[in-house]
Design a protein around this motif. Structure first.
Motif, PDB file in Angstrom:
ATOM      1  N   PRO A 157       5.903  -4.722   7.060  1.00  0.00           N
ATOM      2  CA  PRO A 157       6.216  -3.797   8.249  1.00  0.00           C
ATOM      3  C   PRO A 157       5.327  -2.587   8.171  1.00  0.00           C
ATOM      4  O   PRO A 157       5.068  -1.766   9.079  1.00  0.00           O
ATOM      5  N   LEU A 158       5.050  -1.874   6.955  1.00  0.00           N
ATOM      6  CA  LEU A 158       4.365  -0.817   6.414  1.00  0.00           C
ATOM      7  C   LEU A 158       3.106  -0.929   6.881  1.00  0.00           C
ATOM      8  O   LEU A 158       2.247   0.281   7.218  1.00  0.00           O
ATOM      9  N   PHE A 159       2.309  -2.141   7.142  1.00  0.00           N
ATOM     10  CA  PHE A 159       1.050  -2.195   7.394  1.00  0.00           C
ATOM     11  C   PHE A 159       0.646  -2.848   8.700  1.00  0.00           C
ATOM     12  O   PHE A 159      -0.228  -3.049   9.026  1.00  0.00           O
ATOM     13  N   ALA A 160       1.714  -3.471   9.326  1.00  0.00           N
ATOM     14  CA  ALA A 160       1.664  -4.369  10.461  1.00  0.00           C
ATOM     15  C   ALA A 160       0.759  -3.664  11.628  1.00  0.00           C
ATOM     16  O   ALA A 160      -0.148  -4.231  12.120  1.00  0.00           O
ATOM     17  N   GLU A 161       1.027  -2.520  12.006  1.00  0.00           N
ATOM     18  CA  GLU A 161       0.502  -1.979  12.979  1.00  0.00           C
ATOM     19  C   GLU A 161      -0.872  -1.645  12.649  1.00  0.00           C
ATOM     20  O   GLU A 161      -1.988  -1.891  13.671  1.00  0.00           O
ATOM     21  N   ALA A 162      -1.352  -1.067  11.387  1.00  0.00           N
ATOM     22  CA  ALA A 162      -2.904  -1.071  11.162  1.00  0.00           C
ATOM     23  C   ALA A 162      -3.530  -2.227  11.025  1.00  0.00           C
ATOM     24  O   ALA A 162      -4.704  -2.267  11.491  1.00  0.00           O
ATOM     25  N   LEU A 163      -2.874  -3.357  10.563  1.00  0.00           N
ATOM     26  CA  LEU A 163      -3.465  -4.498  10.742  1.00  0.00           C
ATOM     27  C   LEU A 163      -3.934  -5.153  12.020  1.00  0.00           C
ATOM     28  O   LEU A 163      -4.625  -5.789  12.101  1.00  0.00           O
TER      29      LEU A 163
ATOM     30  N   PRO B 172       0.038   6.057   4.606  1.00  0.00           N
ATOM     31  CA  PRO B 172      -1.345   6.321   5.373  1.00  0.00           C
ATOM     32  C   PRO B 172      -2.523   6.350   4.242  1.00  0.00           C
ATOM     33  O   PRO B 172      -3.524   5.870   4.802  1.00  0.00           O
ATOM     34  N   GLY B 173      -2.298   6.817   2.927  1.00  0.00           N
ATOM     35  CA  GLY B 173      -3.071   6.873   2.012  1.00  0.00           C
ATOM     36  C   GLY B 173      -3.776   5.694   1.618  1.00  0.00           C
ATOM     37  O   GLY B 173      -4.803   5.369   1.417  1.00  0.00           O
ATOM     38  N   LEU B 174      -2.748   4.543   1.672  1.00  0.00           N
ATOM     39  CA  LEU B 174      -2.993   3.238   0.917  1.00  0.00           C
ATOM     40  C   LEU B 174      -3.692   2.428   2.336  1.00  0.00           C
ATOM     41  O   LEU B 174      -4.605   1.917   1.999  1.00  0.00           O
ATOM     42  N   ILE B 175      -3.452   2.819   3.575  1.00  0.00           N
ATOM     43  CA  ILE B 175      -3.948   2.235   4.461  1.00  0.00           C
ATOM     44  C   ILE B 175      -5.323   2.524   4.613  1.00  0.00           C
ATOM     45  O   ILE B 175      -6.490   2.018   4.822  1.00  0.00           O
ATOM     46  N   GLY B 176      -5.634   4.030   4.273  1.00  0.00           N
ATOM     47  CA  GLY B 176      -7.030   4.526   4.322  1.00  0.00           C
ATOM     48  C   GLY B 176      -7.801   3.869   3.000  1.00  0.00           C
ATOM     49  O   GLY B 176      -8.954   3.520   3.259  1.00  0.00           O
ATOM     50  N   GLU B 177      -7.144   3.563   2.026  1.00  0.00           N
ATOM     51  CA  GLU B 177      -8.002   2.879   0.895  1.00  0.00           C
ATOM     52  C   GLU B 177      -8.077   1.524   1.229  1.00  0.00           C
ATOM     53  O   GLU B 177      -9.353   0.988   1.000  1.00  0.00           O
ATOM     54  N   LEU B 178      -7.378   0.871   2.073  1.00  0.00           N
ATOM     55  CA  LEU B 178      -7.586  -0.582   2.306  1.00  0.00           C
ATOM     56  C   LEU B 178      -8.797  -0.577   3.373  1.00  0.00           C
ATOM     57  O   LEU B 178      -9.470  -1.494   3.373  1.00  0.00           O
ATOM     58  N   ARG B 179      -8.771   0.210   4.232  1.00  0.00           N
ATOM     59  CA  ARG B 179      -9.909   0.332   5.253  1.00  0.00           C
ATOM     60  C   ARG B 179     -11.376   0.578   4.577  1.00  0.00           C
ATOM     61  O   ARG B 179     -11.984  -0.271   4.825  1.00  0.00           O
ATOM     62  N   ASP B 180     -11.311   1.361   3.498  1.00  0.00           N
ATOM     63  CA  ASP B 180     -12.456   1.573   2.723  1.00  0.00           C
ATOM     64  C   ASP B 180     -12.656   0.393   1.920  1.00  0.00           C
ATOM     65  O   ASP B 180     -13.873  -0.161   1.957  1.00  0.00           O
ATOM     66  N   PHE B 181     -11.761  -0.389   1.614  1.00  0.00           N
ATOM     67  CA  PHE B 181     -12.093  -1.826   0.875  1.00  0.00           C
ATOM     68  C   PHE B 181     -12.388  -2.913   1.839  1.00  0.00           C
ATOM     69  O   PHE B 181     -13.423  -3.766   1.506  1.00  0.00           O
ATOM     70  N   ALA B 182     -12.427  -2.760   3.075  1.00  0.00           N
ATOM     71  CA  ALA B 182     -12.579  -3.570   4.340  1.00  0.00           C
ATOM     72  C   ALA B 182     -12.361  -4.894   3.566  1.00  0.00           C
ATOM     73  O   ALA B 182     -13.316  -5.912   3.597  1.00  0.00           O
ATOM     74  N   PRO B 183     -11.036  -5.466   3.584  1.00  0.00           N
ATOM     75  CA  PRO B 183     -11.068  -6.990   3.008  1.00  0.00           C
ATOM     76  C   PRO B 183     -11.090  -7.866   4.018  1.00  0.00           C
ATOM     77  O   PRO B 183     -11.250  -7.689   5.179  1.00  0.00           O
ATOM     78  N   ASP B 184     -11.518  -8.893   3.383  1.00  0.00           N
ATOM     79  CA  ASP B 184     -11.480 -10.307   4.348  1.00  0.00           C
ATOM     80  C   ASP B 184     -10.284 -10.925   4.522  1.00  0.00           C
ATOM     81  O   ASP B 184     -10.025 -11.502   5.565  1.00  0.00           O
ATOM     82  N   ALA B 185      -9.280 -10.714   3.666  1.00  0.00           N
ATOM     83  CA  ALA B 185      -7.892 -11.102   3.887  1.00  0.00           C
ATOM     84  C   ALA B 185      -7.056 -10.265   3.279  1.00  0.00           C
ATOM     85  O   ALA B 185      -7.402  -9.594   2.185  1.00  0.00           O
ATOM     86  N   VAL B 186      -5.833  -9.960   3.880  1.00  0.00           N
ATOM     87  CA  VAL B 186      -4.571  -9.292   3.374  1.00  0.00           C
ATOM     88  C   VAL B 186      -3.574 -10.147   3.174  1.00  0.00           C
ATOM     89  O   VAL B 186      -3.252 -10.919   3.976  1.00  0.00           O
TER      90      VAL B 186
END
Length: 381
Positions: A112-118, A89-103
């Protein structure tokens, strides 16, 4: 374009082929003007030398016994081991803050760790999903786990906006998957040697260089190609074995059975620094690629080609580099007997190489990854 990439090893000090490929992609993407952020989620037992920033996202010590359970696979089950841990969850939060154009996922294991958030997060679902496939994973895994690996890889391919393949054969495989997206072939390569550098010789005498990671097919190829003793080599010459495959060879009963004779014909070097590897390549009489199985393409093949030294390879080593078979000094064998004869001829000088750096520039990382850089540009448009 902002690209967030995830992988299961650090790249601060790249040693094996996967690390080198990710490090090269990161470098080329940044040189092309993209913001490329790589986050490794990995075991410090296998990779104790990550940078301080990389160690921040290493698998917590308390979870390592579960991750390394001998009844499980570290790569396939890393997502299971971490699913309930607050690291994610911490990394997903950091990823959201980064707001990437691509993952981008290097290998499918962490998806699988990020699939639902993506899929559901209003910020992250706008990002393009990229599967950076280093090979067809399910084809190489133990049959006991193959169905699980196939399902994971198929799910990522179906969800992706782009798949990166290392060779045409892999691209054809992914194109046949249900829901397959666009596929770009970006083969493996290496960095060209510095023409001004004259690295010191790490070994005395004539030697043929064999290098590889601890990937089990590297050991399989060694035994199939050379047998228990590489006694076919001419007098006063050796096989220099470098990389983590060294441990697989020297601890094998077949090696230990003839330890005294192998000490005459083999120089086991283990994992070596980049500077030492450069010296080994520069001073080798020949580069040998005893690869008899596996998937994808091999970075050591590109490295051997760019060395401009005689290359003696089993045919599977040329997967993805078939057009190089006609170059001067590239000698390809279809069976171990032919490989040993060619390698002996290379060591005695009966066959050589007239390749020039300009003949093999297309196998360097900038050229090999150019199709991927172009595709990044089209995704950003």
């Amino acid at each position: 374009m902002k690209i967030a990439a995830f992988g299961h090893y650090p790249i601060h000090r790249p040693l094996h082929g996967g690390q080198r490929r990710v490090a090269a992609i990161a470098r080329q993407a940044r040189e092309a003007g993209h913001i490329f952020r790589y986050v490794p989620i990995y075991s410090t037992r296998g990779y104790p030398d990550g940078s301080p920033d990389e160690q921040r996202t290493a698998v917590p010590m308390a979870l390592l016994p579960r991750l390394h359970d001998p009844q499980r696979r570290e790569d396939l089950h890393i997502s299971d081991a971490l699913a309930a841990h607050p690291l994610i969850p911490g990394l997903i939060g950091e990823l959201r803050d980064f707001a990437p154009d691509a993952v981008q996922f290097e290998h499918p294991w962490l998806y699988p760790l990020f699939a639902e958030a993506l899929e559901r997060d209003p910020i992250l679902r706008r990002a393009r999903l990229i599967y950076s496939a280093h090979n067809v994973e399910a084809a190489l895994i133990d049959p006991h786990w193959r169905a699980q690996a196939e399902a994971l890889e198929a799910a990522l391919v179906a969800a992706a906006d782009l798949v990166i393949a290392v060779c045409e054969a892999d691209a054809r495989h992914f194109a046949c998957q249900p829901g397959a997206p666009a596929i770009v072939v970006a083969p493996n390569g290496c960095w060209a040697p510095d023409p001004e550098a004259l690295p010191p010789a790490p070994l005395d005498g004539a030697y043929a260089l064999v290098a590889g990671s601890a990937h089990p097919p590297n050991a399989t190829g060694y035994w199939a190609s050379f047998g228990e003793i590489p006694g076919f080599l001419p007098p006063r010459s050796r096989l220099a074995v470098a990389g983590a495959m060294t441990h697989l060879i020297t601890t094998d009963p077949r090696y230990e059975r003839y330890a005294q004779m192998n000490a005459e014909f083999v120089a086991p070097l283990g994992v070596v620094a980049e500077e030492t590897l450069s010296g080994l390549l520069y001073h080798a009489r020949a580069i040998c690629l005893p690869i008899t199985e596996g998937g994808g393409t091999n970075l050591k093949t590109a490295e051997a080609l760019l060395s401009c030294k005689p290359v003696v390879a089993m045919r599977p080593a040329m997967r993805g580099f078939e057009d190089a078979e006609g170059l001067s000094g590239v000698h390809v064998a279809d069976d171990p007997v032919q490989l040993r004869r060619l390698l002996r001829d290379a060591m005695t000088g009966a066959i050589g190489s007239q390749r020039r750096p300009e003949d093999v520039a297309q196998y360097g990382w900038p050229a090999q990854l150019a199709p991927l850089m172009s595709r990044y540009e089209s995704l950003a448009a």
